[in-house]
Every structure is written in C-alpha cells, then in structure tokens.
Design an enzyme around this catalytic site. Structure first.
Site, PDB file in Angstrom:
ATOM      1  N   GLY A 177       0.825  -1.205   0.000  1.00 46.80           N
ATOM      2  CA  GLY A 177       0.000   0.000   0.000  1.00 46.80           C
ATOM      3  C   GLY A 177       0.859   1.255   0.000  1.00 46.80           C
TER       4      GLY A 177
ATOM      5  N   ASP B 154       0.205   4.098   0.996  1.00 53.86           N
ATOM      6  CA  ASP B 154       0.100   4.832   2.256  1.00 53.86           C
ATOM      7  C   ASP B 154       1.144   4.355   3.262  1.00 53.86           C
ATOM      8  OD1 ASP B 154      -1.189   2.341   2.367  1.00 53.86           O
ATOM      9  OD2 ASP B 154      -2.671   3.013   3.833  1.00 53.86           O
ATOM     10  N   ARG B 155       1.431   3.060   3.255  1.00 54.27           N
ATOM     11  CA  ARG B 155       2.470   2.521   4.132  1.00 54.27           C
ATOM     12  C   ARG B 155       3.834   3.100   3.772  1.00 54.27           C
ATOM     13  NH1 ARG B 155       1.975  -3.818   3.603  1.00 54.27           N
ATOM     14  NH2 ARG B 155       3.680  -3.759   5.142  1.00 54.27           N
TER      15      ARG B 155
ATOM     16  N   ASP C 194       0.625   2.488  11.897  1.00 50.53           N
ATOM     17  CA  ASP C 194      -0.488   3.326  11.437  1.00 50.53           C
ATOM     18  C   ASP C 194      -1.789   2.678  11.890  1.00 50.53           C
ATOM     19  OD1 ASP C 194      -2.313   4.912  10.151  1.00 50.53           O
ATOM     20  OD2 ASP C 194      -1.461   4.664   8.148  1.00 50.53           O
TER      21      ASP C 194
ATOM     22  N   THR D 285      -8.108   2.095   9.455  1.00 53.11           N
ATOM     23  CA  THR D 285      -9.058   1.023   9.146  1.00 53.11           C
ATOM     24  C   THR D 285      -8.405  -0.333   9.358  1.00 53.11           C
ATOM     25  OG1 THR D 285     -10.120   2.466   7.519  1.00 53.11           O
ATOM     26  CG2 THR D 285     -10.606   0.112   7.389  1.00 53.11           C
TER      27      THR D 285
ATOM     28  N   THR E  72     -20.013  -6.485  29.532  1.00 55.52           N
ATOM     29  CA  THR E  72     -19.584  -7.057  28.250  1.00 55.52           C
ATOM     30  C   THR E  72     -19.006  -5.995  27.316  1.00 55.52           C
ATOM     31  OG1 THR E  72     -21.267  -8.781  28.434  1.00 55.52           O
ATOM     32  CG2 THR E  72     -20.324  -8.403  26.254  1.00 55.52           C
TER      33      THR E  72
END
Length: 266
Positions: free
Chosen positions: A114, A116-117, A136, A139, A192
């Site tokens: 990616g 972005d990485r 990072d 998402t 929970t």
C-alpha cells in the site's frame, strides 16, 4: 513549494495544504462525500498564490496537487473533481504513476505494498534517519520496519478497531457491537461492552509492543517507533514505549516524496 497533499484511504480522504513548505491547513473527509471534497479543494486552492506565466503574463496558481491512494475508484473521483472544479490535474504517487516511490522496497511483491504505508515510512525515515518502526492505526493497523539505510523491509497488517468489533459481533451471537473503542477506565471490564472495548484496546497495544521487539531482535538494534493514524490518539497514553506520535504522517510523506522527485529531476 506549494502543495495540496491528498491521502486517499479506505475510509477517509485527508487533504493537507502546504504553502512554502509550511502546513497551512488539513481536513479529513469521508471518501464518498464529493460535495465536501469539492469545498475543501476549492478552499485550499484559493489560498495558493498566483504566479505570472506565458507570453501574456497570464496568472496561474503556483501549486501542485499530489495524491497517494489505496482506493482506485476514489482516486478517479478526485481526479474528475479536480479537473471539473479547478481545471487542474492531480499527480499520483506509485509504480508506473506520475511520481515514483521514494524508497527501495525489499519485499516479495513491491507493487502490492500500500502506497500509504510507504508514505508513512518515508516521512518517518526522513526525520529519524535511522532504523524505524512505523505503526499506522487506521481502518487496518500496519506496523512496518525501515532499515537503517532507508530500505522498507515489510511489516505486519492487523484488523483495525472497527473491523475487530464488527467481526466479534457477527461471529459471536451474544456479543454486542461497540461503536467506538475508548481508553479503558480500568484494565478489567465490568460489563460485556467494557470487556470487548478493553480486549480490542490492549490487543492493539500489545501487538505493537511485541512486534516492535521482534523487529529489533531481527535487525540487532532497537529502532525508534513512530505511531500515526486516526485511532492513534486513543491508545497514546498507554504506549510509553513509542518514541513519537505524529498525526497524519502520510500527507507529510506525500510532500517529501514529491520534493524528492523534483530535486532529482533538476
């Protein structure tokens, strides 16, 4: 140099305006909200100064729009929007794109990493100048390793908070879906919802700490660790092993990548 850096992610599109290399504005917009995207582009572009060009001294904005994307359809939407609203074009970073990647990728399939990485990795290495771990929290959670000579060695990819919460709800009938992970009041949940929240929270922190240690054992030194991403502020207080927390690292990487590209062309 005047640049609008556009980080096209899986959930949001982040735009940052840099005037004379100084960050002058940043906006994060849902990727499908074209109306909002158009407003931000117009607002930012109007702040870019004019320069005289051509034989008739025609005035033109002295700036560039540079994008890194992991979502091709949104890239095309942005490309059309910029053409229609500003009569400009975007320059895209990546293999076979307008601007090449700024660093070597020592991985099996470089074209599948990616962008972005790579932007986050390059931004971090440009400052650290040494081995680094870049996490990072978006998402997805990516935790990547950069060698001391600036080579991207690869990393790990984990599901982000939202994906984990959704999976628990879908595959365990009795478990509710929590809306947003928050910093726990105490390590053990009293109900929970709190138990799920704490599990997701501490699993992310534990993964980062463990993976960073394993990386350091592989390269024989403890690299600096930099964290970024939309969910980074949530875990920040319990990550004392992280050296730096930098918001929107990818857009900084976009700017640095384009500047490197221009310098190498001169």
């Amino acid at each position: 140099m005047n640049i609008i850096a556009v980080d096209i992610g899986n959930t949001n599109i982040t735009m940052a305006l840099f005037i004379d290399d100084i960050e002058s504005g940043i906006e994060k917009t849902p990727g499908g909200d074209l109306t909002k995207l158009a407003e931000v582009f117009k607002t930012f572009w109007e702040k870019v100064p004019f320069v005289k060009s051509g034989k008739d001294n025609e005035k033109k904005r002295d700036g560039f729009i540079v994008a890194a994307s992991v979502k091709p359809q949104w890239t095309e939407n942005v490309r059309q929007l910029v053409k229609e609203q500003l009569n400009e074009k975007i320059l895209e970073i990546g293999f076979g794109k307008d601007v090449p990647l700024p660093m070597e990728l020592d991985v099996d399939e470089p074209k599948k990493v990616g962008v972005d990485r790579v932007m986050c990795a390059y931004a971090a290495y440009s400052v650290v100048g040494d081995a680094a771990v870049v996490a990072d929290f978006g998402t997805a959670v990516t935790i990547d390793l950069i060698r001391a000579d600036g080579v991207f060695l690869g990393g790990t990819i984990l599901p982000g908070f939202e994906a984990c919460a959704d999976a628990l709800h879908r595959y365990a009938a009795a478990l509710p879906k929590i809306d947003k992970v928050q910093t726990p009041k105490k390590p053990f949940g009293k109900n929970t919802n709190e138990a799920i929240n704490n599990g997701l929270y501490y699993s992310a922190i534990g993964a980062l700490e463990t993976i960073s240690r394993l990386y350091s054992e592989q390269i024989g030194t403890w690299p600096q660790t930099i964290a970024t991403g939309g969910n980074m502020p949530i875990i920040k207080n319990d990550c004392d092993f992280v050296d730096s927390f930098v918001a929107d690292l990818a857009v900084k990487g976009i700017v640095l990548t384009y500047k490197k590209f221009i310098e190498e062309k001169l």
